[in-house]
Motif scaffolding. Structure first.
Motif, PDB file in Angstrom:
ATOM      1  N   GLN A  32     -50.746  14.302 -51.039  1.00  0.00           N
ATOM      2  CA  GLN A  32     -49.657  15.277 -51.048  1.00  0.00           C
ATOM      3  C   GLN A  32     -48.402  14.553 -51.496  1.00  0.00           C
ATOM      4  O   GLN A  32     -48.035  13.515 -50.933  1.00  0.00           O
ATOM      5  CB  GLN A  32     -49.466  15.873 -49.651  1.00  0.00           C
ATOM      6  CG  GLN A  32     -50.658  16.650 -49.163  1.00  0.00           C
ATOM      7  CD  GLN A  32     -50.892  17.905 -49.995  1.00  0.00           C
ATOM      8  OE1 GLN A  32     -49.998  18.730 -50.151  1.00  0.00           O
ATOM      9  NE2 GLN A  32     -52.081  18.025 -50.538  1.00  0.00           N
ATOM     10  N   VAL A  57     -44.616  19.171 -53.158  1.00  0.00           N
ATOM     11  CA  VAL A  57     -44.452  19.844 -54.447  1.00  0.00           C
ATOM     12  C   VAL A  57     -45.765  19.919 -55.202  1.00  0.00           C
ATOM     13  O   VAL A  57     -45.892  20.716 -56.124  1.00  0.00           O
ATOM     14  CB  VAL A  57     -43.367  19.168 -55.324  1.00  0.00           C
ATOM     15  CG1 VAL A  57     -41.999  19.329 -54.670  1.00  0.00           C
ATOM     16  CG2 VAL A  57     -43.680  17.707 -55.577  1.00  0.00           C
ATOM     17  N   MET A  58     -46.724  19.091 -54.813  1.00  0.00           N
ATOM     18  CA  MET A  58     -48.059  19.170 -55.412  1.00  0.00           C
ATOM     19  C   MET A  58     -49.053  18.388 -54.584  1.00  0.00           C
ATOM     20  O   MET A  58     -48.704  17.491 -53.828  1.00  0.00           O
ATOM     21  CB  MET A  58     -48.055  18.666 -56.855  1.00  0.00           C
ATOM     22  CG  MET A  58     -47.870  17.187 -57.013  1.00  0.00           C
ATOM     23  SD  MET A  58     -47.984  16.726 -58.754  1.00  0.00           S
ATOM     24  CE  MET A  58     -46.842  15.367 -58.769  1.00  0.00           C
ATOM     25  N   ALA A  66     -41.243  16.508 -52.229  1.00  0.00           N
ATOM     26  CA  ALA A  66     -40.063  16.660 -53.087  1.00  0.00           C
ATOM     27  C   ALA A  66     -39.134  15.467 -52.884  1.00  0.00           C
ATOM     28  O   ALA A  66     -39.054  14.895 -51.799  1.00  0.00           O
ATOM     29  CB  ALA A  66     -39.331  17.956 -52.736  1.00  0.00           C
TER      30      ALA A  66
END
Length: 155
Positions: free
Chosen positions: A151, A86-87, A154
């Protein structure tokens, strides 16, 4: 742009391999000037073409940190995203060397090799890439760095 998604199960098989090469980025005098304004680093070798002509560089050169800052855009081009992430968070550098000046008007690109991939638990993966920033038409790279990125998955 990186076309495929990389799974966490693929990571270990990619360690030691080149995982991508970015497109070329122009390092124009306008880009150098904008970076100088943003960072307040207006040393003459970057922003004064006439004065810089008298240096061993023969003209203005990009800030090393400008060249390094392009690594983010280069990675979006060259490194496949991790499936479920997710980011990504810039985690720092283990090693960084500026090897050759990037003259105004030059083009640079990033070549990425995955050095390690560690499952840090709690949905976090720490990836280390070697990035070599090449200068078009030059045998010596602008920089080589070992770049760490976290990283976050989710969940």
């Amino acid at each position: 742009m990186a076309k495929t998604v990389m799974t966490t199960s693929e990571l270990q098989s990619l360690v030691g391999q080149q995982v991508g090469v970015s497109r070329w980025f122009e390092v124009s005098q306008a880009r150098i000037d904008a970076f100088a304004d943003c960072t307040e680093d207006r040393q003459f070798i970057h922003v004064d073409p006439e004065a810089a002509q008298a240096t061993p560089f023969g003209g203005t050169i990009a800030h090393g940190f400008l060249t390094l800052s392009l690594a983010s855009a280069m990675s979006y081009d060259a490194v496949a995203p991790l499936e479920g992430a997710v980011m990504g968070i810039n985690y720092g550098f283990d090693r960084l060397r500026f090897l050759a000046p990037v003259r105004a008007g030059s083009r640079v690109r990033g070549r990425f090799r995955l050095l390690s991939a560690e499952d840090r638990g709690a949905g976090r993966w720490l990836l280390k890439h070697e990035i070599t920033v090449e200068i078009e038409g030059d045998n010596k790279p602008a920089l080589i760095a070992e770049w760490l990125g976290m990283q976050v998955m989710a969940g």
